[in-house]
Design a protein around this motif. Sequence first.
Motif, PDB file in Angstrom:
ATOM      1  N   ASN A   1      72.824 -24.985  46.401  1.00 33.10           N
ATOM      2  CA  ASN A   1      72.855 -24.096  45.231  1.00 33.10           C
ATOM      3  C   ASN A   1      71.826 -22.980  45.448  1.00 33.10           C
ATOM      4  OD1 ASN A   1      70.366 -25.327  44.731  1.00 33.10           O
ATOM      5  ND2 ASN A   1      71.241 -26.787  43.310  1.00 33.10           N
TER       6      ASN A   1
ATOM      7  N   ARG B   1      70.747 -25.465  59.390  1.00 38.12           N
ATOM      8  CA  ARG B   1      71.063 -25.672  57.977  1.00 38.12           C
ATOM      9  C   ARG B   1      72.329 -26.517  57.934  1.00 38.12           C
ATOM     10  NH1 ARG B   1      70.291 -26.454  53.170  1.00 38.12           N
ATOM     11  NH2 ARG B   1      71.104 -25.216  51.473  1.00 38.12           N
TER      12      ARG B   1
ATOM     13  N   ASN C   1      61.890 -22.531  42.524  1.00 35.64           N
ATOM     14  CA  ASN C   1      62.613 -22.055  41.346  1.00 35.64           C
ATOM     15  C   ASN C   1      61.643 -21.221  40.493  1.00 35.64           C
ATOM     16  OD1 ASN C   1      64.133 -21.639  39.088  1.00 35.64           O
ATOM     17  ND2 ASN C   1      64.726 -23.775  38.811  1.00 35.64           N
TER      18      ASN C   1
ATOM     19  N   THR D   1      68.449 -28.892  52.019  1.00 40.23           N
ATOM     20  CA  THR D   1      68.251 -28.687  50.578  1.00 40.23           C
ATOM     21  C   THR D   1      69.627 -28.510  49.929  1.00 40.23           C
ATOM     22  OG1 THR D   1      67.900 -26.362  51.122  1.00 40.23           O
ATOM     23  CG2 THR D   1      65.940 -27.678  50.733  1.00 40.23           C
ATOM     24  N   ASP D   2      69.670 -28.618  48.593  1.00 37.26           N
ATOM     25  CA  ASP D   2      70.959 -28.557  47.894  1.00 37.26           C
ATOM     26  C   ASP D   2      71.677 -27.230  48.149  1.00 37.26           C
ATOM     27  OD1 ASP D   2      70.521 -31.034  46.836  1.00 37.26           O
ATOM     28  OD2 ASP D   2      69.880 -30.342  44.862  1.00 37.26           O
TER      29      ASP D   2
ATOM     30  N   THR E   1      65.184 -21.816  49.050  1.00 38.25           N
ATOM     31  CA  THR E   1      64.126 -22.631  49.659  1.00 38.25           C
ATOM     32  C   THR E   1      64.333 -22.702  51.177  1.00 38.25           C
ATOM     33  OG1 THR E   1      64.074 -23.936  47.639  1.00 38.25           O
ATOM     34  CG2 THR E   1      62.966 -24.885  49.544  1.00 38.25           C
TER      35      THR E   1
ATOM     36  N   GLU F   1      65.168 -32.241  49.290  1.00 36.11           N
ATOM     37  CA  GLU F   1      64.457 -31.942  48.044  1.00 36.11           C
ATOM     38  C   GLU F   1      63.873 -33.209  47.411  1.00 36.11           C
ATOM     39  OE1 GLU F   1      66.744 -29.645  45.268  1.00 36.11           O
ATOM     40  OE2 GLU F   1      67.342 -28.209  46.803  1.00 36.11           O
TER      41      GLU F   1
ATOM     42  N   ASP G   1      67.991 -37.840  48.157  1.00 38.22           N
ATOM     43  CA  ASP G   1      68.731 -37.148  49.209  1.00 38.22           C
ATOM     44  C   ASP G   1      68.581 -37.875  50.543  1.00 38.22           C
ATOM     45  OD1 ASP G   1      69.390 -35.210  47.316  1.00 38.22           O
ATOM     46  OD2 ASP G   1      67.612 -34.021  47.770  1.00 38.22           O
TER      47      ASP G   1
ATOM     48  N   GLU H   1      68.842 -22.254  44.282  1.00 37.24           N
ATOM     49  CA  GLU H   1      67.446 -22.641  44.523  1.00 37.24           C
ATOM     50  C   GLU H   1      67.294 -23.291  45.898  1.00 37.24           C
ATOM     51  OE1 GLU H   1      69.069 -23.743  41.712  1.00 37.24           O
ATOM     52  OE2 GLU H   1      68.290 -22.214  40.352  1.00 37.24           O
ATOM     53  N   GLY H   2      68.237 -24.171  46.235  1.00 34.39           N
ATOM     54  CA  GLY H   2      68.186 -24.871  47.525  1.00 34.39           C
ATOM     55  C   GLY H   2      68.331 -23.904  48.692  1.00 34.39           C
ATOM     56  N   GLU H   3      69.245 -22.946  48.554  1.00 38.24           N
ATOM     57  CA  GLU H   3      69.464 -21.963  49.631  1.00 38.24           C
ATOM     58  C   GLU H   3      68.244 -21.057  49.785  1.00 38.24           C
ATOM     59  OE1 GLU H   3      71.912 -21.963  51.645  1.00 38.24           O
ATOM     60  OE2 GLU H   3      73.615 -22.925  50.651  1.00 38.24           O
TER      61      GLU H   3
ATOM     62  N   ALA I   1      62.804 -27.806  44.665  1.00 37.24           N
ATOM     63  CA  ALA I   1      63.195 -26.567  45.344  1.00 37.24           C
ATOM     64  C   ALA I   1      62.467 -25.413  44.680  1.00 37.24           C
ATOM     65  CB  ALA I   1      64.704 -26.364  45.244  1.00 37.24           C
TER      66      ALA I   1
END
Lengths: 249, 197
Positions: free
Chosen positions: B145, B168, B111, B142-143, B151, B85, B89, B147-149, B109
């Motif tokens: 969380n 992943r 959102n 990606t994070d 994305t 992201e 990172d 939003e990351g998931e 990400a």
Amino acid sequence: MRKPLYRDHALVLRVQRLGEADRIITLLTRAHGRVRAVAKGVRRTTSRFGGRLEPFGHIDVQCTEGSSLDTVTQVEGIELFGRRFIEDYPRYTAASAIVETAERLTPIEREPSLRLYLLTLGALNALSQGERLPTLVLDAYFLRAMAYAGWAPALRDCAVCAEPGPHRSFSVPAGGLVCVNCRPPGAAHPTQTAIGLMNALLEGNWDAVEGVDVKVRNESSGLVAAHLQWHLERGLRSLPLVDRRETTS
Amino acid sequence: MYEGPIQDLIDEFGRLPGIGPKSAQRLAFHVLAADATDVKRLALALTRAKEEVRFCTSCFNVAEAELCRICRDPRRRDDALCVVEEPKDVVAIERTGEFRGRYHVLGGAINPLEGIGPDQLKVRELMSRLSSGSINELILATDPNTEGEATATYLALMVKPMGITVTRLASGLPVGGDLEYADEITLGRAFEGRRKL
């Protein structure tokens, strides 16, 4: 003096970063309306309850009251819908539009809104089950949320003079279907099947919704979105990003 | 309220993320008490960072030249691309020493609540890199969380038809922790991603 504690069931509408490792969580609670609370340290990997405070979660939460923001002290997950939505992009975008609408329809913090809470919970639940198209669940939610807010579109009688329908013109500023005498310039002329679909979604008549053509669904979605955004006075940020690919699980 | 430059300085510090009025005041008075050379060095560092740092034209990481240090390095693998992201990172993954491929920084990400969709991120540029044909594996970092998931799900949906292996990052228990303190989501993920010994 010890700050008062309260415990409630809630839906996580939005999370925003705060400082180094905290988050501000916007919750739609069952008894306390919309509240904003600080969740301390939840962005750290060592957080005990950060995972339960992700968007779309149905949680049992304990908070201490603060002057502007409350503080989350304990969280138990009841149903963490976000886990299902992240596996399906169209459902994720529809869920985002649902929670944004819920937030916008509760402009005053701490004002209980039980009907909207139950409606939002029901919509997220229906979306997570994956039996219905995300866009249909979203439109049904929009229509019913508007009805709770007192903005239900007139879908049978004329929105201006109440003359019984059916009518052929639809005007967003007038509030729905309008008769030939009340029709303002620029009114839309939707098909009767699109109006029928909106009625079925508003009333929860899912049998009538099954098998409706994609063109009719798009027509109905356009009217619902226009009606909602007219009353909200500002567009929903998430609505243009709703993925309208057709998926059910 | 103070007058003149000191209040301006407090106001400017107060606009930085995570800095409240009290912290801004403390920083401003620290600057006042510091040596003139230290303050000049700080001012120079701020100006240089803004003027000289730019984004790599290939991966969108921060760079001093047209290409960042990693994109310029001929020893890195060209067949593996790791999507993150933010530039920070990249630094976190580089610290592990486990990855020798190249990166792609999305710039955030997806959102929808903030109006950020694929078009606001460097997704089109990623697709263009992948279409070159030299990449065999796309690692989505990606994070972990919502939003990351989401994305990662979106990118997997877009990339899989191209025949590229999409992976992943695993989620699970932190090293050095006690199992009883893990929350049910993390523990659930750790079970899902268990491996054969």
